[in-house]
Design a protein around this motif. Structure first.
Motif, PDB file in Angstrom:
ATOM      1  N   VAL A 220      31.954  44.367  46.905  1.00 55.56           N
ATOM      2  CA  VAL A 220      32.806  43.757  45.883  1.00 55.56           C
ATOM      3  C   VAL A 220      33.362  44.853  44.989  1.00 55.56           C
ATOM      4  N   ILE A 221      34.664  44.804  44.745  1.00 51.53           N
ATOM      5  CA  ILE A 221      35.312  45.712  43.800  1.00 51.53           C
ATOM      6  C   ILE A 221      36.023  44.851  42.757  1.00 51.53           C
ATOM      7  N   LEU A 222      35.767  45.131  41.497  1.00 50.49           N
ATOM      8  CA  LEU A 222      36.425  44.434  40.389  1.00 50.49           C
ATOM      9  C   LEU A 222      37.208  45.438  39.561  1.00 50.49           C
ATOM     10  N   ASN A 223      38.489  45.150  39.361  1.00 46.71           N
ATOM     11  CA  ASN A 223      39.360  46.011  38.561  1.00 46.71           C
ATOM     12  C   ASN A 223      39.664  45.336  37.223  1.00 46.71           C
TER      13      ASN A 223
ATOM     14  N   ARG B 282      35.588  42.339  49.136  1.00 42.18           N
ATOM     15  CA  ARG B 282      36.401  41.506  48.254  1.00 42.18           C
ATOM     16  C   ARG B 282      36.864  42.328  47.051  1.00 42.18           C
ATOM     17  N   VAL B 283      38.124  42.178  46.682  1.00 41.99           N
ATOM     18  CA  VAL B 283      38.693  42.926  45.561  1.00 41.99           C
ATOM     19  C   VAL B 283      39.407  41.943  44.645  1.00 41.99           C
ATOM     20  N   ASN B 284      38.986  41.869  43.401  1.00 41.20           N
ATOM     21  CA  ASN B 284      39.605  40.988  42.425  1.00 41.20           C
ATOM     22  C   ASN B 284      39.825  41.726  41.104  1.00 41.20           C
ATOM     23  N   ALA B 285      40.694  41.172  40.293  1.00 45.69           N
ATOM     24  CA  ALA B 285      40.979  41.747  38.977  1.00 45.69           C
ATOM     25  C   ALA B 285      40.579  40.768  37.883  1.00 45.69           C
ATOM     26  N   ILE B 286      40.203  41.317  36.749  1.00 45.72           N
ATOM     27  CA  ILE B 286      39.922  40.533  35.544  1.00 45.72           C
ATOM     28  C   ILE B 286      40.868  41.001  34.458  1.00 45.72           C
ATOM     29  N   SER B 287      41.570  40.061  33.845  1.00 47.68           N
ATOM     30  CA  SER B 287      42.521  40.389  32.772  1.00 47.68           C
ATOM     31  C   SER B 287      42.068  39.724  31.474  1.00 47.68           C
ATOM     32  N   PRO B 288      41.331  40.447  30.646  1.00 51.17           N
ATOM     33  CA  PRO B 288      40.888  39.860  29.373  1.00 51.17           C
ATOM     34  C   PRO B 288      42.016  39.815  28.346  1.00 51.17           C
ATOM     35  N   GLY B 289      41.847  38.909  27.398  1.00 49.05           N
ATOM     36  CA  GLY B 289      42.678  38.923  26.203  1.00 49.05           C
ATOM     37  C   GLY B 289      42.098  39.916  25.209  1.00 49.05           C
ATOM     38  N   TRP B 290      42.247  39.607  23.935  1.00 55.28           N
ATOM     39  CA  TRP B 290      41.793  40.526  22.890  1.00 55.28           C
ATOM     40  C   TRP B 290      40.284  40.404  22.724  1.00 55.28           C
ATOM     41  N   VAL B 291      39.554  41.283  23.369  1.00 57.03           N
ATOM     42  CA  VAL B 291      38.097  41.262  23.328  1.00 57.03           C
ATOM     43  C   VAL B 291      37.627  42.020  22.087  1.00 57.03           C
ATOM     44  N   VAL B 292      36.734  41.424  21.352  1.00 54.42           N
ATOM     45  CA  VAL B 292      36.274  42.025  20.096  1.00 54.42           C
ATOM     46  C   VAL B 292      35.151  43.012  20.393  1.00 54.42           C
ATOM     47  N   THR B 293      35.530  44.261  20.534  1.00 54.22           N
ATOM     48  CA  THR B 293      34.581  45.359  20.725  1.00 54.22           C
ATOM     49  C   THR B 293      34.529  46.202  19.454  1.00 54.22           C
ATOM     50  N   GLU B 294      33.589  47.116  19.401  1.00 53.56           N
ATOM     51  CA  GLU B 294      33.495  48.003  18.242  1.00 53.56           C
ATOM     52  C   GLU B 294      34.783  48.815  18.078  1.00 53.56           C
TER      53      GLU B 294
ATOM     54  N   LEU C  75      32.226  36.591  39.867  1.00 49.74           N
ATOM     55  CA  LEU C  75      33.108  37.148  40.894  1.00 49.74           C
ATOM     56  C   LEU C  75      32.363  38.083  41.847  1.00 49.74           C
ATOM     57  N   ALA C  76      31.302  38.701  41.368  1.00 48.81           N
ATOM     58  CA  ALA C  76      30.510  39.577  42.227  1.00 48.81           C
ATOM     59  C   ALA C  76      29.429  38.825  42.991  1.00 48.81           C
ATOM     60  N   SER C  77      29.224  37.564  42.665  1.00 50.91           N
ATOM     61  CA  SER C  77      28.142  36.793  43.261  1.00 50.91           C
ATOM     62  C   SER C  77      28.544  36.184  44.596  1.00 50.91           C
ATOM     63  N   ASP C  78      27.562  35.655  45.297  1.00 44.46           N
ATOM     64  CA  ASP C  78      27.816  34.996  46.569  1.00 44.46           C
ATOM     65  C   ASP C  78      28.593  33.698  46.389  1.00 44.46           C
ATOM     66  N   ASP C  79      28.571  33.130  45.184  1.00 43.94           N
ATOM     67  CA  ASP C  79      29.344  31.916  44.920  1.00 43.94           C
ATOM     68  C   ASP C  79      30.841  32.158  45.068  1.00 43.94           C
ATOM     69  N   ALA C  80      31.259  33.410  44.937  1.00 40.14           N
ATOM     70  CA  ALA C  80      32.683  33.766  45.028  1.00 40.14           C
ATOM     71  C   ALA C  80      33.010  34.405  46.370  1.00 40.14           C
ATOM     72  N   ALA C  81      32.265  34.068  47.413  1.00 39.90           N
ATOM     73  CA  ALA C  81      32.363  34.752  48.700  1.00 39.90           C
ATOM     74  C   ALA C  81      33.738  34.657  49.349  1.00 39.90           C
ATOM     75  N   LEU C  82      34.524  33.654  49.001  1.00 39.86           N
ATOM     76  CA  LEU C  82      35.855  33.504  49.605  1.00 39.86           C
ATOM     77  C   LEU C  82      36.982  33.741  48.605  1.00 39.86           C
ATOM     78  N   ILE C  83      36.662  34.416  47.517  1.00 40.18           N
ATOM     79  CA  ILE C  83      37.676  34.726  46.508  1.00 40.18           C
ATOM     80  C   ILE C  83      38.011  36.204  46.580  1.00 40.18           C
ATOM     81  N   THR C  84      39.260  36.524  46.870  1.00 35.53           N
ATOM     82  CA  THR C  84      39.693  37.923  46.898  1.00 35.53           C
ATOM     83  C   THR C  84      41.195  37.999  46.655  1.00 35.53           C
TER      84      THR C  84
END
Length: 247
Positions: free
Chosen positions: A135-138, A178-190, A227-236
């Motif tokens: 699994v690769i997540l960008n 499997r390769v998927n992307a995550i696009s966050p909004g404004w995440v409140v980090t330090e 997305l990295a779990s087996d529950d997402a096995a057919l998501i790419t």
């Protein structure tokens, strides 16, 4: 507390740019699932402290040097014993007016926000391909869609990551990677609290979203776990937006 994914017990996860912010939440989330976690960053003090806290392995590395990135990943994978999940998280959202983007500044931004994802993915592919699993997540951003001012290089890089995600998913699917992307909004980090998140800015953000709450790094980490779990096995080849309904 995230739900339990028993399949992560003993799986090997590598994360770029993970000494703080969203990356640190990834370290915590996967370590809590029983995964073997390694990560890199340029911040040695924060990285070593985080590694001690979660029993992870920290490697200091400047991702703008491809050879150093590949070598660091090689050492980390040898220590972990395998590689099941790669999260390309490293980024720098420094602001620059478009007319001030000279070639050096432009390249410097892409060298952090885009290039390391391809180099790290290439290294990961060589490990994952023989096993026919991975699994690769960008980490992209909703800014790839909204294109705010003074972020042309960052926006271009994050948009390119979505295209890269689709390209690699298509090309490497035969190896069950499997390769998927995550696009966050404004995440409140330090970092956001220190540099960009003013009360006025947050009030405007809340006027634009459907869900009236802050997005935390832990919220993004929960999506990564799924997305990295087996529950997402057919998501790419997909881009998942987590922004409280902003876009």
């Amino acid at each position: 507390m995230s739900r339990r994914y028993p399949e992560f017990e003993g799986r090997c996860v590598f994360i770029t740019g993970a000494a703080s912010g969203i990356g640190a939440a990834f370290v915590a989330a996967f370590a809590a699932q029983g995964a073997r976690v390694a990560f890199l960053d340029t911040n040695r003090d924060a990285g070593e402290a985080l590694a001690r806290q979660y029993g992870a392995r920290f490697h200091e590395c400047d991702v703008t040097e491809p050879a150093a990135l590949a070598a660091t990943m090689g050492r980390a994978i040898s220590e972990l014993g395998a590689l099941d999940v790669l999260i390309n998280n490293v980024a720098n959202d420094q602001r620059h007016p478009a007319d001030a983007l000279d070639p050096q500044t432009w390249r410097a931004s892409l060298a952090v926000n885009l290039d390391p994802a391809m180099e790290a993915s290439r290294v990961a592919y060589e490990v994952m391909r023989p096993l026919r699993n991975g699994v690769i997540l960008n980490l992209s951003s909703i800014n790839a869609h909204l294109a705010p001012a003074n972020m042309a290089a960052y926006v271009a890089a994050k948009a390119a990551l979505i295209g890269l995600t689709k390209a690699l998913a298509r090309e490497w699917g035969a190896a069950n990677i499997r390769v998927n992307a995550i696009s966050p909004g404004w995440v409140v980090t330090e970092r956001q609290l220190e540099l960009w998140l003013t009360p006025e800015g947050e009030a405007e953000w809340m006027r634009q979203v459907a869900l009236q709450r802050r997005i935390s790094p832990e919220d993004v980490a929960k999506l990564a776990l799924f997305l990295a779990s087996d529950d997402a096995a057919l998501i790419t080849g997909q881009n998942f937006i987590i922004d409280g309904g902003r876009t």
